[in-house]
Design a protein around this motif. Structure first.
Motif, PDB file in Angstrom:
ATOM      1  N   ALA A  93       0.428  -0.972  -0.180  1.00  0.00           N
ATOM      2  CA  ALA A  93      -0.356  -0.194  -0.080  1.00  0.00           C
ATOM      3  C   ALA A  93       0.726   1.412  -0.188  1.00  0.00           C
ATOM      4  O   ALA A  93       0.543   2.224  -0.535  1.00  0.00           O
ATOM      5  CB  ALA A  93      -1.137   0.130   1.253  1.00  0.00           C
ATOM      6  N   ASP A  94       1.642   1.563   0.683  1.00  0.00           N
ATOM      7  CA  ASP A  94       2.753   2.355   0.905  1.00  0.00           C
ATOM      8  C   ASP A  94       3.294   2.834  -0.274  1.00  0.00           C
ATOM      9  O   ASP A  94       3.352   4.325  -0.711  1.00  0.00           O
ATOM     10  CB  ASP A  94       3.585   1.841   1.767  1.00  0.00           C
ATOM     11  CG  ASP A  94       3.405   2.290   3.602  1.00  0.00           C
ATOM     12  OD1 ASP A  94       2.124   2.830   3.228  1.00  0.00           O
ATOM     13  OD2 ASP A  94       3.948   1.321   4.073  1.00  0.00           O
ATOM     14  N   LYS A  95       3.740   1.806  -1.427  1.00  0.00           N
ATOM     15  CA  LYS A  95       4.137   2.445  -2.511  1.00  0.00           C
ATOM     16  C   LYS A  95       3.330   2.800  -3.490  1.00  0.00           C
ATOM     17  O   LYS A  95       3.413   3.487  -4.429  1.00  0.00           O
ATOM     18  CB  LYS A  95       4.912   1.215  -2.849  1.00  0.00           C
ATOM     19  CG  LYS A  95       6.092   0.947  -3.717  1.00  0.00           C
ATOM     20  CD  LYS A  95       6.393  -0.311  -4.986  1.00  0.00           C
ATOM     21  CE  LYS A  95       7.230   0.321  -6.106  1.00  0.00           C
ATOM     22  NZ  LYS A  95       8.247  -0.886  -6.371  1.00  0.00           N
ATOM     23  N   ILE A  96       2.182   2.224  -3.520  1.00  0.00           N
ATOM     24  CA  ILE A  96       1.314   2.576  -4.459  1.00  0.00           C
ATOM     25  C   ILE A  96       0.722   3.756  -4.139  1.00  0.00           C
ATOM     26  O   ILE A  96       0.433   4.733  -4.714  1.00  0.00           O
ATOM     27  CB  ILE A  96      -0.437   1.593  -4.549  1.00  0.00           C
ATOM     28  CG1 ILE A  96       0.584   0.180  -5.198  1.00  0.00           C
ATOM     29  CG2 ILE A  96      -1.325   1.514  -5.426  1.00  0.00           C
ATOM     30  CD1 ILE A  96      -0.701  -1.249  -4.671  1.00  0.00           C
ATOM     31  N   ARG A  97       0.576   4.229  -3.061  1.00  0.00           N
ATOM     32  CA  ARG A  97       0.757   5.727  -2.010  1.00  0.00           C
ATOM     33  C   ARG A  97       2.010   6.178  -3.198  1.00  0.00           C
ATOM     34  O   ARG A  97       1.049   8.054  -3.269  1.00  0.00           O
ATOM     35  CB  ARG A  97       0.251   5.138  -1.201  1.00  0.00           C
ATOM     36  CG  ARG A  97      -0.712   6.713  -0.350  1.00  0.00           C
ATOM     37  CD  ARG A  97      -0.981   6.631   0.871  1.00  0.00           C
ATOM     38  NE  ARG A  97      -1.645   5.724   0.972  1.00  0.00           N
ATOM     39  CZ  ARG A  97      -1.075   4.703   2.274  1.00  0.00           C
ATOM     40  NH1 ARG A  97      -0.042   4.347   2.321  1.00  0.00           N
ATOM     41  NH2 ARG A  97      -2.828   3.246   2.178  1.00  0.00           N
ATOM     42  N   VAL A  98       2.823   5.779  -3.017  1.00  0.00           N
ATOM     43  CA  VAL A  98       3.597   7.113  -3.027  1.00  0.00           C
ATOM     44  C   VAL A  98       3.487   7.607  -4.955  1.00  0.00           C
ATOM     45  O   VAL A  98       3.800   8.475  -5.371  1.00  0.00           O
ATOM     46  CB  VAL A  98       4.947   6.937  -2.869  1.00  0.00           C
ATOM     47  CG1 VAL A  98       5.973   7.136  -3.669  1.00  0.00           C
ATOM     48  CG2 VAL A  98       5.332   6.450  -1.449  1.00  0.00           C
ATOM     49  N   MET A  99       2.990   5.723  -5.412  1.00  0.00           N
ATOM     50  CA  MET A  99       3.071   6.435  -7.171  1.00  0.00           C
ATOM     51  C   MET A  99       1.939   6.995  -7.666  1.00  0.00           C
ATOM     52  O   MET A  99       2.205   7.946  -7.943  1.00  0.00           O
ATOM     53  CB  MET A  99       2.544   4.822  -7.881  1.00  0.00           C
ATOM     54  CG  MET A  99       4.206   4.090  -7.258  1.00  0.00           C
ATOM     55  SD  MET A  99       3.560   2.493  -8.516  1.00  0.00           S
ATOM     56  CE  MET A  99       4.655   1.550  -7.879  1.00  0.00           C
ATOM     57  N   ALA A 100       0.432   7.148  -6.904  1.00  0.00           N
ATOM     58  CA  ALA A 100       0.017   7.833  -6.295  1.00  0.00           C
ATOM     59  C   ALA A 100      -0.354   9.269  -7.025  1.00  0.00           C
ATOM     60  O   ALA A 100      -0.656  10.394  -6.857  1.00  0.00           O
ATOM     61  CB  ALA A 100      -1.667   7.309  -5.537  1.00  0.00           C
TER      62      ALA A 100
END
Length: 123
Positions: A54-61
């Motif tokens: 989730a953290d990696k996807i949140r940074v991408m978003a």
């Protein structure tokens, strides 16, 4: 991209702190009162196919749903009205395993519904 929608959930649930999966939205014309307007969708690429977290996807978003993308969608470099905020729907590990690898970027007014598009043409 460009769809306006209503959601039964509180818009503040979708800010940079995270977002629930499997959002339920009803698409409506932007000329009608609506909760959000999608301005971009991107697929999360992950080489090994496993859920990247989730953290990696949140940074991408946060990177891909930024002001530059909003400006390109809107057709103007002018800042969003102050009452609007950027949000995104993120895949979760469960939805990822079901094939959901997309992030939807959208804007909304945390105080309530709005009418009209954020595009300069207003459609």
């Amino acid at each position: 991209m460009g769809d306006c929608f209503n959601t039964p959930d509180d818009m503040r649930d979708y800010d940079a702190s995270g977002a629930p999966a499997d959002p339920s939205v009803d698409i409506v014309p932007c000329g009608q009162p609506h909760d959000g307007e999608a301005f971009a969708v991107f697929t999360v690429e992950n080489g090994d196919g496993a859920f990247p977290g989730a953290d990696k996807i949140r940074v991408m978003a946060e990177q891909k749903c930024g002001e530059t993308v909003v400006a390109a969608y809107r057709g103007t470099d002018a800042a969003l009205p102050q009452n609007l905020e950027l949000y995104y729907y993120l895949p979760t590990e469960r939805s990822w395993d079901d094939g959901d690898h997309e992030v939807t970027c959208f804007v909304g007014d945390p105080a309530g519904q709005r009418t009209g598009s954020i595009r300069t043409s207003g459609t």
